[in-house]
Design a protein around this motif. Structure first.
Motif, PDB file in Angstrom:
ATOM      1  N   LEU A 234      35.829  39.624  35.131  1.00 15.41           N
ATOM      2  CA  LEU A 234      35.378  41.118  34.782  1.00 15.41           C
ATOM      3  C   LEU A 234      36.336  41.475  33.594  1.00 15.41           C
ATOM      4  CD1 LEU A 234      36.395  42.579  38.567  1.00 15.41           C
ATOM      5  CD2 LEU A 234      34.159  42.100  37.689  1.00 15.41           C
ATOM      6  N   ILE A 235      36.049  42.681  33.263  1.00 14.72           N
ATOM      7  CA  ILE A 235      36.522  43.034  31.775  1.00 14.72           C
ATOM      8  C   ILE A 235      38.065  43.360  32.212  1.00 14.72           C
ATOM      9  CG2 ILE A 235      34.609  44.519  31.067  1.00 14.72           C
ATOM     10  CD1 ILE A 235      36.042  47.199  31.922  1.00 14.72           C
ATOM     11  N   GLY A 236      38.625  42.913  30.994  1.00 14.42           N
ATOM     12  CA  GLY A 236      40.306  42.994  31.153  1.00 14.42           C
ATOM     13  C   GLY A 236      40.952  44.370  31.570  1.00 14.42           C
ATOM     14  N   GLU A 237      42.054  44.294  32.167  1.00 19.40           N
ATOM     15  CA  GLU A 237      42.642  45.542  32.354  1.00 19.40           C
ATOM     16  C   GLU A 237      41.612  46.463  33.700  1.00 19.40           C
ATOM     17  OE1 GLU A 237      43.643  47.723  29.222  1.00 19.40           O
ATOM     18  OE2 GLU A 237      44.925  46.169  28.341  1.00 19.40           O
ATOM     19  N   PHE A 238      40.900  45.665  34.399  1.00 16.25           N
ATOM     20  CA  PHE A 238      40.118  45.916  35.551  1.00 16.25           C
ATOM     21  C   PHE A 238      41.046  46.616  36.654  1.00 16.25           C
ATOM     22  CE2 PHE A 238      40.528  41.977  37.152  1.00 16.25           C
ATOM     23  CZ  PHE A 238      40.634  41.923  38.382  1.00 16.25           C
ATOM     24  N   GLU A 239      42.085  46.170  36.871  1.00 18.82           N
ATOM     25  CA  GLU A 239      43.128  46.732  37.811  1.00 18.82           C
ATOM     26  C   GLU A 239      43.490  48.006  37.510  1.00 18.82           C
ATOM     27  OE1 GLU A 239      45.735  44.105  40.505  1.00 18.82           O
ATOM     28  OE2 GLU A 239      45.849  43.559  38.477  1.00 18.82           O
ATOM     29  N   ASP A 240      43.794  48.282  36.212  1.00 22.90           N
ATOM     30  CA  ASP A 240      44.119  49.643  35.880  1.00 22.90           C
ATOM     31  C   ASP A 240      43.079  50.838  35.778  1.00 22.90           C
ATOM     32  OD1 ASP A 240      46.994  48.816  35.439  1.00 22.90           O
ATOM     33  OD2 ASP A 240      46.414  48.347  33.419  1.00 22.90           O
ATOM     34  N   ARG A 241      41.755  50.201  35.294  1.00 25.41           N
ATOM     35  CA  ARG A 241      40.623  51.069  35.122  1.00 25.41           C
ATOM     36  C   ARG A 241      39.996  51.448  36.516  1.00 25.41           C
ATOM     37  NH1 ARG A 241      38.220  49.108  29.607  1.00 25.41           N
ATOM     38  NH2 ARG A 241      39.703  47.880  28.638  1.00 25.41           N
TER      39      ARG A 241
ATOM     40  N   LEU B 155      39.124  49.420  43.644  1.00 27.57           N
ATOM     41  CA  LEU B 155      40.050  48.401  43.999  1.00 27.57           C
ATOM     42  C   LEU B 155      40.770  48.820  45.412  1.00 27.57           C
ATOM     43  CD1 LEU B 155      41.394  46.998  40.947  1.00 27.57           C
ATOM     44  CD2 LEU B 155      39.860  45.877  42.328  1.00 27.57           C
ATOM     45  N   ALA B 156      40.877  49.955  45.698  1.00 22.16           N
ATOM     46  CA  ALA B 156      41.536  50.612  46.935  1.00 22.16           C
ATOM     47  C   ALA B 156      40.557  50.323  48.080  1.00 22.16           C
ATOM     48  CB  ALA B 156      42.003  51.892  46.508  1.00 22.16           C
ATOM     49  N   ARG B 157      39.350  50.324  47.823  1.00 21.36           N
ATOM     50  CA  ARG B 157      38.250  50.392  48.745  1.00 21.36           C
ATOM     51  C   ARG B 157      37.919  48.722  49.117  1.00 21.36           C
ATOM     52  NH1 ARG B 157      34.388  53.136  45.509  1.00 21.36           N
ATOM     53  NH2 ARG B 157      32.909  51.622  46.204  1.00 21.36           N
ATOM     54  N   LEU B 158      38.054  47.989  48.319  1.00 22.12           N
ATOM     55  CA  LEU B 158      37.670  46.318  48.167  1.00 22.12           C
ATOM     56  C   LEU B 158      38.055  45.475  49.245  1.00 22.12           C
ATOM     57  CD1 LEU B 158      36.115  44.322  46.582  1.00 22.12           C
ATOM     58  CD2 LEU B 158      38.163  43.871  45.370  1.00 22.12           C
ATOM     59  N   GLY B 159      39.315  45.564  49.715  1.00 24.68           N
ATOM     60  CA  GLY B 159      39.944  44.841  50.688  1.00 24.68           C
ATOM     61  C   GLY B 159      40.935  43.841  49.886  1.00 24.68           C
ATOM     62  N   PRO B 160      41.402  42.801  50.674  1.00 19.51           N
ATOM     63  CA  PRO B 160      42.072  41.970  50.128  1.00 19.51           C
ATOM     64  C   PRO B 160      41.599  41.028  48.995  1.00 19.51           C
ATOM     65  CG  PRO B 160      41.133  41.132  52.326  1.00 19.51           C
ATOM     66  CD  PRO B 160      40.548  42.328  52.005  1.00 19.51           C
ATOM     67  N   TYR B 161      42.304  40.870  47.991  1.00 20.03           N
ATOM     68  CA  TYR B 161      42.080  40.271  46.729  1.00 20.03           C
ATOM     69  C   TYR B 161      43.667  40.099  45.764  1.00 20.03           C
ATOM     70  CZ  TYR B 161      43.324  44.421  43.873  1.00 20.03           C
ATOM     71  OH  TYR B 161      44.220  45.543  43.255  1.00 20.03           O
ATOM     72  N   ARG B 162      43.024  39.127  45.024  1.00 23.58           N
ATOM     73  CA  ARG B 162      44.553  38.869  44.037  1.00 23.58           C
ATOM     74  C   ARG B 162      43.717  39.086  42.618  1.00 23.58           C
ATOM     75  NH1 ARG B 162      46.711  34.348  42.956  1.00 23.58           N
ATOM     76  NH2 ARG B 162      45.011  33.236  43.300  1.00 23.58           N
ATOM     77  N   ALA B 163      44.555  39.467  41.522  1.00 26.16           N
ATOM     78  CA  ALA B 163      43.900  39.548  40.262  1.00 26.16           C
ATOM     79  C   ALA B 163      44.605  39.057  39.240  1.00 26.16           C
ATOM     80  CB  ALA B 163      43.854  41.220  39.868  1.00 26.16           C
ATOM     81  N   GLY B 164      43.981  38.549  38.198  1.00 25.84           N
ATOM     82  CA  GLY B 164      44.728  38.070  36.918  1.00 25.84           C
ATOM     83  C   GLY B 164      44.204  38.756  35.858  1.00 25.84           C
ATOM     84  N   LYS B 165      44.375  38.683  34.446  1.00 22.30           N
ATOM     85  CA  LYS B 165      44.014  39.405  33.455  1.00 22.30           C
ATOM     86  C   LYS B 165      42.755  39.855  33.571  1.00 22.30           C
ATOM     87  CE  LYS B 165      44.775  39.564  28.478  1.00 22.30           C
ATOM     88  NZ  LYS B 165      45.461  38.889  27.396  1.00 22.30           N
ATOM     89  N   GLY B 166      41.810  39.222  33.544  1.00 20.70           N
ATOM     90  CA  GLY B 166      40.551  39.581  33.887  1.00 20.70           C
ATOM     91  C   GLY B 166      39.730  39.060  34.745  1.00 20.70           C
ATOM     92  N   CYS B 167      40.429  38.442  35.814  1.00 20.70           N
ATOM     93  CA  CYS B 167      39.724  37.812  37.099  1.00 20.70           C
ATOM     94  C   CYS B 167      40.067  38.287  38.247  1.00 20.70           C
ATOM     95  CB  CYS B 167      40.370  36.259  37.005  1.00 20.70           C
ATOM     96  SG  CYS B 167      39.796  35.397  35.707  1.00 20.70           S
ATOM     97  N   LEU B 168      39.169  38.516  39.109  1.00 26.08           N
ATOM     98  CA  LEU B 168      39.399  39.117  40.423  1.00 26.08           C
ATOM     99  C   LEU B 168      39.164  37.669  41.382  1.00 26.08           C
ATOM    100  CD1 LEU B 168      39.415  41.481  42.533  1.00 26.08           C
ATOM    101  CD2 LEU B 168      36.728  41.173  42.557  1.00 26.08           C
ATOM    102  N   TYR B 169      39.962  37.524  42.083  1.00 28.38           N
ATOM    103  CA  TYR B 169      40.202  36.261  43.077  1.00 28.38           C
ATOM    104  C   TYR B 169      39.910  36.651  44.539  1.00 28.38           C
ATOM    105  CZ  TYR B 169      42.273  34.117  39.089  1.00 28.38           C
ATOM    106  OH  TYR B 169      42.314  33.635  37.871  1.00 28.38           O
TER     107      TYR B 169
END
Length: 139
Positions: free
Chosen positions: A82-89, A94-108
């Motif tokens: 995904l785009i960079g800083e998607f966790e902040d944006r 993301l609160a609706r998504l369910g379990p995940y891990r995140a990197g700089k521009g990666c959703l796992y």
């Protein structure tokens, strides 16, 4: 992402994903990204399935091409780029998504069955829209 599209077969690549559940998830994600981007899947490098392309240029002068949307079915998880800083944006999505891990521009994600697919679709769509310059990144 420093890679380029190849002529390798996406279907052959997905067929070689060893875990059946991960292979099914990869095919579902492939169909979702194709629908969102209206672009056919293509192999980017040896392990990334990408859709469409956009050109980027950083303030440093570095530039290149990357897929509008892409993922890689790794042994431990699905890596969705995904785009960079998607966790902040996109905190509310993301609160609706369910379990995940995140990197700089990666959703796992471990499995697609464990997440809200509508929230995932929204994350991918928003990322694609920002890359196309149609939308500004927002929460």
């Amino acid at each position: 992402m420093v890679t380029h599209p190849t002529d390798a077969s996406v279907e052959a690549f997905l067929a070689q994903v060893p875990d059946e559940r991960r292979r099914q998830d990869a095919r579902r994600l492939c169909a979702m990204m194709q629908e969102i981007t209206s672009e056919p899947p293509a192999m980017w490098g040896t392990s990334i399935v990408g859709f469409g392309a956009y050109h980027y240029r950083y303030a440093s002068g570095h530039e290149g091409d990357a897929p509008l949307a892409s993922f890689s079915p790794r042994s431990q998880h699905l890596a969705i780029y995904l785009i960079g800083e998607f966790e902040d944006r996109y905190q509310s999505v993301l609160a609706r998504l369910g379990p995940y891990r995140a990197g700089k521009g990666c959703l796992y994600l471990k499995r697609l069955d464990g997440v809200d697919v509508d929230a995932l679709r929204e994350l991918i769509d928003r990322s694609v829209r920002v890359r196309k310059g149609v939308d500004r990144a927002s929460t």
